[in-house]
Design an enzyme around this catalytic site. Sequence first.
Site, mmCIF file in Angstrom:
data_model
loop_
_atom_site.group_PDB
_atom_site.id
_atom_site.type_symbol
_atom_site.label_atom_id
_atom_site.label_comp_id
_atom_site.label_asym_id
_atom_site.label_seq_id
_atom_site.Cartn_x
_atom_site.Cartn_y
_atom_site.Cartn_z
ATOM 1 N N ASP A 67 0.848 -1.184 0.000
ATOM 2 C CA ASP A 67 0.000 0.000 0.000
ATOM 3 C C ASP A 67 0.885 1.237 0.000
ATOM 4 O OD1 ASP A 67 0.824 -0.248 2.690
ATOM 5 O OD2 ASP A 67 -1.025 0.609 3.456
ATOM 6 N N TYR A 69 2.976 4.702 0.781
ATOM 7 C CA TYR A 69 3.619 5.267 1.966
ATOM 8 C C TYR A 69 2.594 6.112 2.723
ATOM 9 C CZ TYR A 69 8.019 4.068 -0.450
ATOM 10 O OH TYR A 69 9.048 3.422 -1.081
ATOM 11 N N PHE A 80 6.721 2.082 -4.442
ATOM 12 C CA PHE A 80 8.115 2.260 -4.030
ATOM 13 C C PHE A 80 8.664 3.661 -4.284
ATOM 14 C CE2 PHE A 80 7.862 -2.372 -4.583
ATOM 15 C CZ PHE A 80 8.326 -2.785 -3.346
ATOM 16 N N HIS A 189 11.449 -9.221 -0.549
ATOM 17 C CA HIS A 189 11.064 -7.808 -0.528
ATOM 18 C C HIS A 189 12.274 -6.965 -0.139
ATOM 19 C CE1 HIS A 189 8.894 -4.157 0.632
ATOM 20 N NE2 HIS A 189 7.880 -4.629 -0.084
#
Length: 229
Positions: A67, A69, A80, A189
């Site tokens: 989701d 930031y 990202f 990740h």
Amino acid sequence: MGLAASLPRDWSSVLRAELDDPYFEALESFVKGERRSGAVYPPEPQVFAAFARCPWDAVRVVIVGQDPYHGAGQAHGLCFSVPRGVRVPPSLANVHRELADDFGVAPPGHGSLECWAAQGVLLLNTVLTVRDGTANSHAGRGWERFTDAVLRAVSDGPRPVVFLLWGNAARRKAALVDRRRHGVVEGAHPSPLSARLFRGSRPFSAVNRVLVAAGRDPVDWSIPPMPAA
């Protein structure tokens, strides 16, 4: 005007069944109510920025995030990525380090990945909005159904695409991809919690090898630096 009206026309066309479904209307109402009661990120005009910057028929690579930031000024609709001038978050810093190891690309001094989107990299979060200061606060409200439909729409598209899936949540999305036609590159990740496993994975060169084998141009993963003041 609802959220659906801001989705680019090409994406609206392939996602029409989702936009017309009652769950999406309920999702729109929920997000609107959240914005009335406090800050929600990204700003409404940027919720579908990933789609605006990467047309459906131009997608070469899909990167799946979680989701947005949840700090002020960070989210701008691309997973990202953060706008220039905003401090680079830890996960993105690890992406920069891996990019440097993979391709010798120097960290750019900013966190914007807009140059990737311009080359056909769909930077897609699984959930597209979040309440200020509360990670995953908009999970389970319908975004996951919508973005699963996005992944299926890309998988149903006319040309081979590579899906870059980092972390367990993203890797579960591989079930939505027709592997007979598309490539899937999976890995840890880039979060600091799994950085040890992410480091050395060379995902960017792996994606380009799959693209070239499928007859498509590789992505130029280099990120232009911030211009000098």
